[in-house]
Structure formats: structure tokens, C-alpha cells
Design a protein around this motif. Structure first.
Motif, PDB file in Angstrom:
ATOM      1  N   UNK A  51      26.593 -21.905 110.675  1.00  0.00           N
ATOM      2  CA  UNK A  51      26.642 -23.064 109.797  1.00  0.00           C
ATOM      3  C   UNK A  51      28.034 -23.667 109.774  1.00  0.00           C
ATOM      4  N   UNK A  52      29.057 -22.819 109.751  1.00  0.00           N
ATOM      5  CA  UNK A  52      30.436 -23.291 109.778  1.00  0.00           C
ATOM      6  C   UNK A  52      30.686 -24.131 111.028  1.00  0.00           C
ATOM      7  N   UNK A  53      30.253 -23.629 112.174  1.00  0.00           N
ATOM      8  CA  UNK A  53      30.437 -24.369 113.423  1.00  0.00           C
ATOM      9  C   UNK A  53      29.661 -25.676 113.402  1.00  0.00           C
ATOM     10  N   UNK A  54      28.450 -25.652 112.857  1.00  0.00           N
ATOM     11  CA  UNK A  54      27.628 -26.862 112.813  1.00  0.00           C
ATOM     12  C   UNK A  54      28.242 -27.915 111.900  1.00  0.00           C
ATOM     13  N   UNK A  55      28.796 -27.495 110.756  1.00  0.00           N
ATOM     14  CA  UNK A  55      29.443 -28.439 109.845  1.00  0.00           C
ATOM     15  C   UNK A  55      30.643 -29.072 110.518  1.00  0.00           C
ATOM     16  N   UNK A  56      31.464 -28.263 111.168  1.00  0.00           N
ATOM     17  CA  UNK A  56      32.659 -28.802 111.836  1.00  0.00           C
ATOM     18  C   UNK A  56      32.277 -29.787 112.922  1.00  0.00           C
ATOM     19  N   UNK A  57      31.229 -29.457 113.687  1.00  0.00           N
ATOM     20  CA  UNK A  57      30.793 -30.372 114.739  1.00  0.00           C
ATOM     21  C   UNK A  57      30.255 -31.674 114.147  1.00  0.00           C
ATOM     22  N   UNK A  58      29.497 -31.583 113.065  1.00  0.00           N
ATOM     23  CA  UNK A  58      28.958 -32.776 112.418  1.00  0.00           C
ATOM     24  C   UNK A  58      30.080 -33.640 111.850  1.00  0.00           C
ATOM     25  N   UNK A  59      31.043 -33.016 111.195  1.00  0.00           N
ATOM     26  CA  UNK A  59      32.177 -33.778 110.655  1.00  0.00           C
ATOM     27  C   UNK A  59      32.904 -34.516 111.779  1.00  0.00           C
ATOM     28  N   UNK A  60      33.173 -33.811 112.876  1.00  0.00           N
ATOM     29  CA  UNK A  60      33.895 -34.427 113.985  1.00  0.00           C
ATOM     30  C   UNK A  60      33.102 -35.578 114.590  1.00  0.00           C
ATOM     31  N   UNK A  61      31.796 -35.399 114.727  1.00  0.00           N
ATOM     32  CA  UNK A  61      30.953 -36.436 115.323  1.00  0.00           C
ATOM     33  C   UNK A  61      30.891 -37.689 114.472  1.00  0.00           C
ATOM     34  N   UNK A  73      33.473 -38.658 112.358  1.00  0.00           N
ATOM     35  CA  UNK A  73      34.812 -39.122 112.026  1.00  0.00           C
ATOM     36  C   UNK A  73      35.320 -38.658 110.676  1.00  0.00           C
ATOM     37  N   UNK A  74      34.772 -37.566 110.159  1.00  0.00           N
ATOM     38  CA  UNK A  74      35.227 -37.041 108.873  1.00  0.00           C
ATOM     39  C   UNK A  74      36.293 -35.986 109.127  1.00  0.00           C
ATOM     40  N   UNK A  75      37.523 -36.343 108.809  1.00  0.00           N
ATOM     41  CA  UNK A  75      38.667 -35.466 109.061  1.00  0.00           C
ATOM     42  C   UNK A  75      38.880 -34.579 107.842  1.00  0.00           C
ATOM     43  N   UNK A  76      38.193 -33.449 107.819  1.00  0.00           N
ATOM     44  CA  UNK A  76      38.253 -32.549 106.672  1.00  0.00           C
ATOM     45  C   UNK A  76      38.136 -31.113 107.180  1.00  0.00           C
ATOM     46  N   UNK A  77      39.186 -30.305 107.010  1.00  0.00           N
ATOM     47  CA  UNK A  77      39.094 -28.914 107.460  1.00  0.00           C
ATOM     48  C   UNK A  77      38.044 -28.150 106.660  1.00  0.00           C
ATOM     49  N   UNK A  78      37.417 -27.174 107.312  1.00  0.00           N
ATOM     50  CA  UNK A  78      36.347 -26.400 106.697  1.00  0.00           C
ATOM     51  C   UNK A  78      36.727 -24.918 106.709  1.00  0.00           C
ATOM     52  N   UNK A  79      36.674 -24.301 105.534  1.00  0.00           N
ATOM     53  CA  UNK A  79      36.986 -22.881 105.371  1.00  0.00           C
ATOM     54  C   UNK A  79      35.725 -22.147 104.935  1.00  0.00           C
ATOM     55  N   UNK A  80      35.790 -20.807 105.060  1.00  0.00           N
ATOM     56  CA  UNK A  80      34.652 -19.972 104.693  1.00  0.00           C
ATOM     57  C   UNK A  80      35.139 -18.763 103.904  1.00  0.00           C
ATOM     58  N   UNK A  81      34.496 -18.521 102.757  1.00  0.00           N
ATOM     59  CA  UNK A  81      34.795 -17.351 101.952  1.00  0.00           C
ATOM     60  C   UNK A  81      33.533 -16.771 101.361  1.00  0.00           C
ATOM     61  N   UNK A  94      25.047 -31.823 103.928  1.00  0.00           N
ATOM     62  CA  UNK A  94      26.318 -31.311 103.402  1.00  0.00           C
ATOM     63  C   UNK A  94      27.387 -32.393 103.486  1.00  0.00           C
ATOM     64  N   UNK A  95      27.468 -33.054 104.627  1.00  0.00           N
ATOM     65  CA  UNK A  95      28.437 -34.161 104.763  1.00  0.00           C
ATOM     66  C   UNK A  95      28.147 -35.255 103.741  1.00  0.00           C
ATOM     67  N   UNK A  96      26.893 -35.595 103.588  1.00  0.00           N
ATOM     68  CA  UNK A  96      26.524 -36.640 102.635  1.00  0.00           C
ATOM     69  C   UNK A  96      26.925 -36.270 101.205  1.00  0.00           C
ATOM     70  N   UNK A  97      26.680 -35.013 100.817  1.00  0.00           N
ATOM     71  CA  UNK A  97      27.028 -34.586  99.465  1.00  0.00           C
ATOM     72  C   UNK A  97      28.536 -34.582  99.240  1.00  0.00           C
ATOM     73  N   UNK A  98      29.287 -34.206 100.265  1.00  0.00           N
ATOM     74  CA  UNK A  98      30.747 -34.235 100.153  1.00  0.00           C
ATOM     75  C   UNK A  98      31.231 -35.659  99.891  1.00  0.00           C
ATOM     76  N   UNK A  99      30.734 -36.606 100.681  1.00  0.00           N
ATOM     77  CA  UNK A  99      31.182 -37.989 100.528  1.00  0.00           C
ATOM     78  C   UNK A  99      30.662 -38.605  99.235  1.00  0.00           C
TER      79      UNK A  99
END
Length: 368
Positions: A74-84, A86-94, A320-325
Motif C-alpha cells: 500500500x505504501x508503494x501504491x500510494x507513493x506511485x499514485x501521488x507521483x503520477x 503531481x502530489x509532492x508529499x512524502x509518505x511515512x509508515x508507522x 487516499x489521495x482524494x481524502x488528503x486533498x
């Protein structure tokens, strides 16, 4: 005119400078199992003898919980979606209960200069264990990191967002098609979620009763969607699984295996088990459903399949991207479209103080 998170303009996450994926955590090998279970149950007085029984569920899967690998995906998928997009937001996992521990992740975020993070929790519904406990752990981790710890705002509940509901409809249709053709039209749908104490269910959400009400709404939405796609109205019920409390404490029922007994006694020939309470195929799905429930159905002579969870479905990741924005726009004081399907509408951004109270007493909780 309201702003929409999906506008063609460059996505603007301000005031947030990071996304935190927050999950439950799970053991990565046999030696991790008992320490992990002690973390999960700390302060509840559960003896090691009882934990050893639960440990066998993990050990049957090699001592490795599927949840961490699913979080990595999921972490990898979120990062790929953000990059695709144009959302420049680092993603962390805890995680709450195993590595990477939440406190360590917040410490790394502080070292990286993160000041305000938006938090996506891998739990879609309102309850103490599914919402407030995560917020309490966030507050405890922030206190441990100190004044440099980033502020953390938890995203709203997403149980009725189309990015969650629509994949579950498709997954249920696919599971129906996996049944023998002559049994599909008469198959029952058993929507499952984690059982919790009835007292927790009664105090969930701002007005109480939200845990059950939200699951019933998702079950209704999925069943309706399945009917629209197949032309068949399948009877359905909401049932529960993975109870872990003492027999003296009332928990939500019926249990999935008891429900299978009842279906067979009533003459049902087939059932699709639909785990709407979970966002990935972790232990409660792989063991409690794929092992215990499906084996039980086979012994009863009841044809059964299990629908997939949303996992890394692109619609779920895009949600997830939509909810963030969406939350970013709201925090900037602008009107924003908030997508939700069904009768309950979009959930609140900030949890009321008395929402989903801690059954063991007050602990500080981070802002929702």
C-alpha cells in the motif's frame, strides 16, 4: 462554488507536509509472535497461556502476519499514485504494535523536518479500537518524541467512500462467479467484521451505535451494487468474527461459524463471505475466514467462497489521495466537495471529545 480535490490544477497539500500511513502491525517471524501479542494486550491482564493459544494462528502461517507486507504494498501504491498525479508529499509508515513502531516513525519525521502530517489509518469505521486508540497512540508517540514531534491530523472515516465501496462490490461479484454456476443465484452474502464488546459498539461514534450502523450501511450498499451488476437480489446478513474477550463479556454476534451453521440448517446451499470490516487480507482474514470459516463450511457441505478485500485497488489508493486533498482544502478554510455514498453522508473531520471512549479510562488523544 466549492473546490474539488480532483480539480485539474496542481494538487496543493498545504498545510500538510507529509502523509503518515498508520496501521496495526504484526510479527515478521516466529520469534516475534509472543512479544507482539504482549504489545497488543499490554495492561489487560491476559495470561501468556491465553496468548499462546492465539499465537498458534500466527505460527500456522509461519509466524508472519500478512499485514506488514500488505502495508508495504500500500505504501508503494500510494507513493506511485501521488507521483503520477503531481502530489509532492512524502509518505511515512508507522505501526501501533510492531516495527516500524509509530514513535520511531514520528522521530524520523521530526528529524526530516516534518511539521504537520495527515494520517491515514487502515481502519475504516468508528470504534474505540478502530479510531480513538490510534489517536491515543499518536498522542503517546508525540509525547515521547517531544516538542519537535509533528502535529498529526487523522483523516475522516472512509467506510462509505466510493473508493472503498465500489471495489468491494466488484470483489463480491467475482466471488459469486467462483461458485458453481447452479448455486450462484441462490447464494447468501455474509458480511463480516471484527466483533467488539457490545459496550464499545454502543458508545462508538458521536451519538453511539456507529460501529454497527456503519457496517450495516456498507453491507446494504454492496448488496445493492451486486444486485445492479448481476440482476439477482441475494439475501444478506452482517455477522462477526475474531472474538477475543472472556466468555463473561458480551460481544457482538452472531459469529461467522455459528451463522454458517444456521444457514445450512435453513437449507442454504452456498454463501459468499464478504470481509467488509477489513482493508487487507491480514491474519483475521487469512486464518479466521480462509482457514476456520471455509473449513467449517466444507464440513457442513455448504459451498463457500470469500471475497477479496480492497488491498491496493487503484480506486482505494486514489481515495487516499482524494481524502488528503479534501482535508487540506478544508484546513485552508475553503469549501470542499466531500464524497460519500449511501444514507449516512461523509464522516466528521474532528472527533468529539466523548466519541468512542476508552473503556479502561482516559488517555490523551491526538486531534482527529
Amino acid at each position: 462554488m466549492s473546490s474539488s480535490p480532483s480539480d485539474a490544477t496542481a494538487p496543493d497539500p498545504r498545510p500538510y507536509d507529509a502523509l503518515l500511513l498508520l496501521s496495526f502491525g504484526g510479527p515478521e517471524g516466529p520469534d516475534d509472535v509472543m512479544p507482539f501479542l504482549r504489545n497488543v494486550t499490554r495492561g489487560r491482564g491476559i495470561p501468556d497461556e491465553r496468548l499462546a493459544e492465539v499465537a498458534q494462528h500466527y505460527l500456522r502461517l509461519g509466524g508472519v502476519s500478512p499485514i506488514n507486507e500488505q502495508c508495504r504494498r500500500l505504501l508503494a501504491a500510494i507513493r506511485a499514485d501521488f507521483a503520477a498525479h503531481g502530489l509532492d508529499l512524502p509518505v511515512y509508515w508507522g505501526n501501533r504494535n510492531w516495527t516500524p513502531y509509530l514513535t520511531d516513525t514520528l522521530r524520523q519525521m521530526a528529524e526530516d523536518g516534518v511539521e504537520r502530517a495527515i494520517v491515514f489509518v487502515t481502519s475504516a469505521y468508528a470504534s474505540y479500537s478502530g479510531c480513538r486508540q490510534y489517536r491515543e497512540d499518536l498522542a503517546a508517540a508525540q509525547a515521547a518524541v517531544g516538542e519537535r514531534a509533528p502535529r498529526c491530523d487523522k483523516l475522516r472515516h472512509y467506510f462509505n467512500h466510493p473508493g472503498f465501496v465500489e471495489p468491494m462490490i466488484d470483489n463480491t461479484v467475482a466471488a459469486l462467479r467462483a461458485l458453481p454456476e447452479d448455486l450462484r443465484a441462490g447464494a447468501r452474502l455474509a458480511f463480516t467484521t471484527h466483533s467488539i464488546p457490545i459496550s464499545w459498539a454502543e458508545t462508538s461514534g458521536p451519538e453511539g451505535g456507529a460501529y454497527v450502523a456503519q457496517h450495516l450501511e456498507v453491507a446494504r450498499l454492496v448488496a445493492t451494487g451486486v444486485q445492479e451488476r448481476t440482476g439477482v437480489a441475494h439475501p444478506w446478513e452482517l455477522v462477526y468474527q475474531s472474538r477475543s474477550g472472556p466468555p463473561s463479556q458480551p460481544w457482538l454476534e452472531p459469529d461467522i461459524c455459528d451463522h454458517l451453521d444456521a444457514l445450512r440448517s435453513a437449507g442454504a446451499a452456498a454463501v459468499v463471505i464478504v470481509p467488509i470490516g477489513f482493508v487487507s487480507d491480514h491474519l483475521e482474514v487469512r486464518y479466521d475466514l480462509d482457514t476456520e470459516a471455509l473449513d467449517h463450511a466444507a464440513k457442513l457441505g455448504l459451498a463457500a467462497t470469500r471475497a477479496a478485500t480492497v488491498g491496493v485497488d487503484p480506486r482505494f489508493v486514489a481515495m487516499i489521495r482524494e481524502l488528503v486533498l479534501e482535508r487540506a482544502v478544508a484546513e485552508r478554510g475553503q469549501p470542499v466537495a466531500r464524497r460519500a455514498v449511501g444514507r449516512l453522508g461523509p464522516s466528521h473531520d474532528v472527533c468529539p471529545l466523548d466519541c468512542c471512549p476508552n473503556p479502561w479510562g482516559h488517555r490523551p488523544a491526538a486531534k482527529a
